[in-house]
Design an enzyme around this catalytic site. Structure first.
Site, PDB file in Angstrom:
ATOM      1  N   PHE A 104       6.928 -12.751 -10.450  1.00 54.69           N
ATOM      2  CA  PHE A 104       5.521 -12.961 -10.812  1.00 54.69           C
ATOM      3  C   PHE A 104       4.693 -13.132  -9.542  1.00 54.69           C
ATOM      4  O   PHE A 104       3.857 -14.014  -9.425  1.00 54.69           O
ATOM      5  CB  PHE A 104       5.378 -14.177 -11.754  1.00 54.69           C
ATOM      6  CG  PHE A 104       4.179 -14.070 -12.668  1.00 54.69           C
ATOM      7  CD1 PHE A 104       4.171 -13.181 -13.729  1.00 54.69           C
ATOM      8  CD2 PHE A 104       3.046 -14.855 -12.443  1.00 54.69           C
ATOM      9  CE1 PHE A 104       3.063 -13.081 -14.569  1.00 54.69           C
ATOM     10  CE2 PHE A 104       1.930 -14.754 -13.271  1.00 54.69           C
ATOM     11  CZ  PHE A 104       1.932 -13.864 -14.346  1.00 54.69           C
TER      12      PHE A 104
ATOM     13  N   THR B 142      10.875  -8.223  -8.451  1.00 56.49           N
ATOM     14  CA  THR B 142      11.160  -9.171  -7.374  1.00 56.49           C
ATOM     15  C   THR B 142      11.085  -8.442  -6.017  1.00 56.49           C
ATOM     16  O   THR B 142      11.086  -7.220  -5.965  1.00 56.49           O
ATOM     17  CB  THR B 142      12.567  -9.794  -7.533  1.00 56.49           C
ATOM     18  OG1 THR B 142      13.537  -8.756  -7.460  1.00 56.49           O
ATOM     19  CG2 THR B 142      12.696 -10.528  -8.859  1.00 56.49           C
TER      20      THR B 142
ATOM     21  N   VAL C 124       7.671   4.198  -5.564  1.00 56.98           N
ATOM     22  CA  VAL C 124       7.263   5.199  -4.567  1.00 56.98           C
ATOM     23  C   VAL C 124       5.791   5.526  -4.729  1.00 56.98           C
ATOM     24  O   VAL C 124       5.359   5.935  -5.804  1.00 56.98           O
ATOM     25  CB  VAL C 124       8.067   6.508  -4.726  1.00 56.98           C
ATOM     26  CG1 VAL C 124       7.587   7.556  -3.721  1.00 56.98           C
ATOM     27  CG2 VAL C 124       9.547   6.265  -4.582  1.00 56.98           C
TER      28      VAL C 124
ATOM     29  N   GLY D  67      -4.362  -8.010   7.169  1.00 54.25           N
ATOM     30  CA  GLY D  67      -3.381  -8.145   6.088  1.00 54.25           C
ATOM     31  C   GLY D  67      -2.815  -6.819   5.626  1.00 54.25           C
ATOM     32  O   GLY D  67      -2.130  -6.737   4.609  1.00 54.25           O
TER      33      GLY D  67
ATOM     34  N   ASP E 133      10.732   1.920   5.590  1.00 49.79           N
ATOM     35  CA  ASP E 133      10.125   1.883   4.259  1.00 49.79           C
ATOM     36  C   ASP E 133       9.944   3.314   3.723  1.00 49.79           C
ATOM     37  O   ASP E 133      10.269   3.597   2.572  1.00 49.79           O
ATOM     38  CB  ASP E 133       8.773   1.152   4.324  1.00 49.79           C
ATOM     39  CG  ASP E 133       8.042   1.177   2.990  1.00 49.79           C
ATOM     40  OD1 ASP E 133       8.527   0.520   2.047  1.00 49.79           O
ATOM     41  OD2 ASP E 133       7.011   1.872   2.889  1.00 49.79           O
TER      42      ASP E 133
ATOM     43  N   LYS F 218      11.709   5.343   0.397  1.00 54.62           N
ATOM     44  CA  LYS F 218      10.990   6.085  -0.635  1.00 54.62           C
ATOM     45  C   LYS F 218      11.459   7.530  -0.711  1.00 54.62           C
ATOM     46  O   LYS F 218      11.584   8.089  -1.803  1.00 54.62           O
ATOM     47  CB  LYS F 218       9.488   5.998  -0.369  1.00 54.62           C
ATOM     48  CG  LYS F 218       8.972   4.577  -0.636  1.00 54.62           C
ATOM     49  CD  LYS F 218       7.621   4.342  -0.022  1.00 54.62           C
ATOM     50  CE  LYS F 218       7.106   2.945  -0.377  1.00 54.62           C
ATOM     51  NZ  LYS F 218       5.932   2.580   0.419  1.00 54.62           N
TER      52      LYS F 218
ATOM     53  N   GLY G  75      -1.229  -2.142  -3.453  1.00 51.89           N
ATOM     54  CA  GLY G  75      -2.276  -2.938  -4.097  1.00 51.89           C
ATOM     55  C   GLY G  75      -1.862  -3.246  -5.520  1.00 51.89           C
ATOM     56  O   GLY G  75      -1.399  -2.366  -6.239  1.00 51.89           O
TER      57      GLY G  75
END
Lengths: 161, 337
Positions: free
Chosen positions: B8, B95, B151, B206, B220, B224, B316
């Site tokens: 969450f 998670t 992805v 950020g 990363d 993907k 986002g």
């Protein structure tokens, strides 16, 4: 070609090429190698669709009084651009180019260098021209090997190699 | 549909907000009435088989940082207990990613499938570590398994290729799949600023994490591209099969040289059968992959359609909830809803 060393001459020589749909790949303007008559040798590489258009470009150049001293043609040449990042000068860029030029049907047709701050890495953009797809791919894998030996980061185009 | 949310954080909350906002729309247009019967994070769980009040739960999670401090919550690591003990149709596994072990997500997903729950996840870890295993486990258990959000954030890359482009053979997949590095390269090209300065700026905004290693070293993106290859090209690849180069050595001068030749530099992941690769690449200006800022883009090279590209927001919580919610509606339809 040889051009008078006065303002506007180069533009005069380039205009017909773009007018007839040519795509200029590189211009080498060698002011420091003036001919005995004080003209500046200029080497132009451009791509153009067919022979008829090439003839029109040549006729237009002649009409403008531009002296074409040497003409070379290569049909269906394949070009590829690669970037190199690292200690390009210290790892002997001349040697890198010589090794590629030694491959049959391959030549380094353009090179631009951007020097880094002292102690920092530099960057170079190299255009390789080859007779066909197979030769360009072999040039790229050769450059890849040279780059990894010289600890240079090589950046190729998407879909290349 | 009874839903369990495992995780969450940003994504779980983003999804919950979308479920609250779109309750009427989902019922009217899709005949779908999602009922979140449990929400779990690493500190505890809240359960209500009649359906949780998500607006209230969001308030607690945002104010206190965990669902464990909500009224009626139980404390402790309760994910597996909830997955196996609470009757549900769909388990969302949201998670944080661990790319080495895939845990705890991997176990969550397996147990959920074995308990007969459909699974939707955004978690790259389990997909990179055990894609084939999870894919066949889902089939054996007769459950649906969706991972669109893993992805490209909001970009429906997997669904586009699997469903709408199903008549094609995919020859190659190329993607700009990491918003952080794309932001850095974009700023380097517009400002001519060095990598270290732009990275610091991205961290202050950020956009980049405090430890940006996984992004800037291309790992990363490698995750993907592995997921895309496994799910769309039928490979059985892991991270070790991807040849990876990052962007730390890319200098602003190099980008300038590229621009002079009508190109730019992007961190591109490439997947073909037999070769997976991530590294900085020259991309022609104006090419669909030459997206700016934090945008992502994917190009499929196909036998019939030739080339199809999509671009969009790769991260986002609100944007990603588009994929998470899309997967839920897709499962609902697959089941005949």
């Amino acid at each position: 070609m040889e051009l008078e060393d006065v303002p506007g001459e180069l533009l005069k020589a380039l205009e017909p090429i773009s007018r007839f749909g040519g795509n200029i790949q590189s211009i080498m303007h060698q002011r420091e190698r003036k001919t005995p008559l004080g003209r500046v040798p200029v080497m132009l590489i451009f791509e153009i669709g067919d022979r008829a258009r090439l003839n029109r470009v040549l006729a237009a150049l002649r009409a403008r009084g531009v002296r074409v001293t040497q003409l070379g043609e290569r049909e269906g040449a394949v070009r590829v651009t690669a970037l190199l990042i690292g200690h390009i000068i210290h790892t002997d860029i001349r040697d890198t180019i010589d090794r590629l030029n030694a491959l049959r049907g391959v030549r380094v047709s353009d090179l631009s260098l951007a020097m880094g701050e002292p102690g920092q890495e530099s960057a170079a953009r190299m255009t390789i021209t080859a007779d066909d797809e197979r030769r360009v791919n072999s040039a790229i894998s050769n450059l890849q090997r040279i780059a990894s030996r010289k600890k240079l980061l090589m950046i190729t185009s998407i879909g290349a190699g | 549909m009874r839903i369990v949310l495992i995780g969450f954080g940003n994504l779980g909350r983003g999804l919950s907000r979308a479920l609250v906002q779109k309750a009427g729309f989902l019922r009217r247009d899709h005949g779908l009435i999602p009922r979140v019967v449990a929400a779990v994070d690493e500190f505890g769980a809240v359960v209500d088989e009649k359906g949780l009040n998500l607006a209230g739960l969001l308030k607690t999670a945002e104010g206190k940082g965990t669902v464990a401090l909500h009224r009626g919550a139980k404390r402790g690591r309760l994910a597996l207990q909830v997955i196996e003990g609470i009757e549900a149709d769909v388990v969302y596994e949201l998670t944080p990613t661990n790319i080495e072990t895939g845990e705890p997500g991997l176990t969550h997903i397996k147990r959920a499938m074995q308990a007969g729950r459909h699974v939707i996840t955004s978690n790259k870890g389990p997909l990179v570590v055990a894609f084939r295993e999870l894919d066949s486990l889902a089939k054996r258990c007769g459950v649906e398994f969706r991972y669109s959000a893993s992805v490209g954030g909001a970009i429906p890359a997997v669904g586009l290729a699997k469903k709408l482009l199903a008549g094609n053979k995919i020859r190659e997949i190329r993607g700009v799949l990491n918003g952080t590095t794309n932001y850095i390269l974009t700023r380097m090209s517009t400002e001519g600023a060095p990598f270290e300065i732009v990275l610091r700026e991205a961290q202050e905004l950020g956009i980049a994490e405090k430890d940006p290693t996984l992004d800037i070293e291309g790992i990363d993106t490698a995750c993907k591209i592995t997921i895309l290859a496994n799910s769309l090209l039928g490979t059985n690849a892991g991270l070790k099969d991807v040849k990876v180069a990052g962007i730390a050595r890319v200098r602003p001068e190099a980008i300038r040289l590229a621009q002079e030749a009508g190109q730019t530099i992007k961190l591109v992941g490439t997947a073909k059968r037999g070769s997976l690769e991530v590294g900085p690449k020259l991309v022609p200006l104006g090419h669909p992959l030459a997206v700016g800022g934090t945008l992502n883009a994917v190009t499929f090279e196909l036998d019939l359609a030739r080339e199809i590209s999509i671009t969009g927001f790769g991260a986002g919580p609100r944007e990603t909830s588009s994929s998470l919610l899309g997967d839920l509606i897709d499962i609902h339809r697959t089941l005949g809803g």
